[in-house]
Design an enzyme around this catalytic site. Sequence first.
Site, PDB file in Angstrom:
ATOM      1  CB  CYS A  32      -0.437  -0.701   3.574  1.00 33.40           C
ATOM      2  SG  CYS A  32       1.010  -1.777   3.775  1.00 33.40           S
ATOM      3  CG  ASP A  39      -3.920  -1.641   1.334  1.00 30.36           C
ATOM      4  OD1 ASP A  39      -3.103  -1.485   0.408  1.00 30.36           O
ATOM      5  OD2 ASP A  39      -3.612  -2.068   2.456  1.00 30.36           O
TER       6      ASP A  39
END
Length: 128
Positions: A32, A39
């Site tokens: 992110c 992520d």
Amino acid sequence: MSEKPQLELFDNPSAARDYSITIRCPEFTSVCPRTGQPDFGEIIIEYCPDKLCIELKSLKVYMQSYRNRGIFYEALTNEILEDLSSACRPRWMKVTSKFSPRGGITTEVAAEYTSNRRAHRDRRDERK
């Protein structure tokens, strides 16, 4: 930023026929860009090859290049579509990214590419 890995291609063994290939990358990771947190998600690539197909080992290395890269879901989905469709010039391609829940929210992003030749043929078929 380092250079992206080279995607390898091979000749489509059935170029005269429309058929679909679906590739699932269930262990995709990126970062992110806001929080720096990892992520986790799945990337699904569906395409109808024209003259060339994507070699899977090189695709794996390409996908791993996102592992430590800070990028938003929307940007990475469209970037993957652009890179893959530019490399193999398929008749049609769709890239879907499905990310694991973060804060109780899941995200799914889909982007599509259609070759000019395919779009022209589809419009012609609609007029019949």
